[in-house]
Design a protein around this motif. Sequence first.
Motif: not given
Length: 207
Positions: A24-38, A64-72, A95-100
């Motif tokens: 979950n930590f790496f998943f959250w970091v990935g979301g933060a990275t996507v958000l930052a790129v957006g 990208l911003i929406f996806a990153g925020a959702l992942v975070m 369930c949210l992981l499946l949707v993502i």
Amino acid sequence: MARYKVEQDDWLIVYLKYLLFVFNFFFWVGGATVLAVGVWTLVEKSGYLSILASSTFAASAYILIFAGALVMVTGFLGFGAIIREDRSCLSTYFCLLLVIFLVELVAGVLAHMYYQRLSEELKQHLTRTLAENYRQPGAVDITLSVDRLQQDFKCCGSNSSADWQHSAYILSQEAEGRRVPDSCCKTVVVRCGQRVHPSNIYKVEKR
């Protein structure tokens, strides 16, 4: 024996808990990275919007911003569920992981399907923009965007420097003998665009 079995099960649960926490930590970091790129894309590259054929660039940044925020947000929910060991939160989390996952799958398929067509449309639109709008009255934003694009990506024209041959600017007296804009030059100086040579400008067409 039963006590040993219970202790073994407890150890397994703790192990899985920490494993899920690390994931979950790496998943959250990935979301933060996507958000930052957006955000970076929208802030730093927004100058190119005036020369694009559609709002795809801006839409991609917002996605990208929406996806990153959702992942975070999902990651935060995961942390809470793991710490509290709340089954309902864990169910929502998975369930949210499946949707993502499904959204990413659909986005990947669509990107593969439309990439080539979008690339060709952008090239055609950019070639037309170079010919009709560069350095023309009321097209200051387009001119600045094209100059920045050519310098940032070290290119000249949409496909090659030949794209400038029929440009309204190059055919006008204002060009002062330039065959390409000065922004095509590897080292930009006044009227450097008069000399079309691989040593002087970027991306010269093959002869």
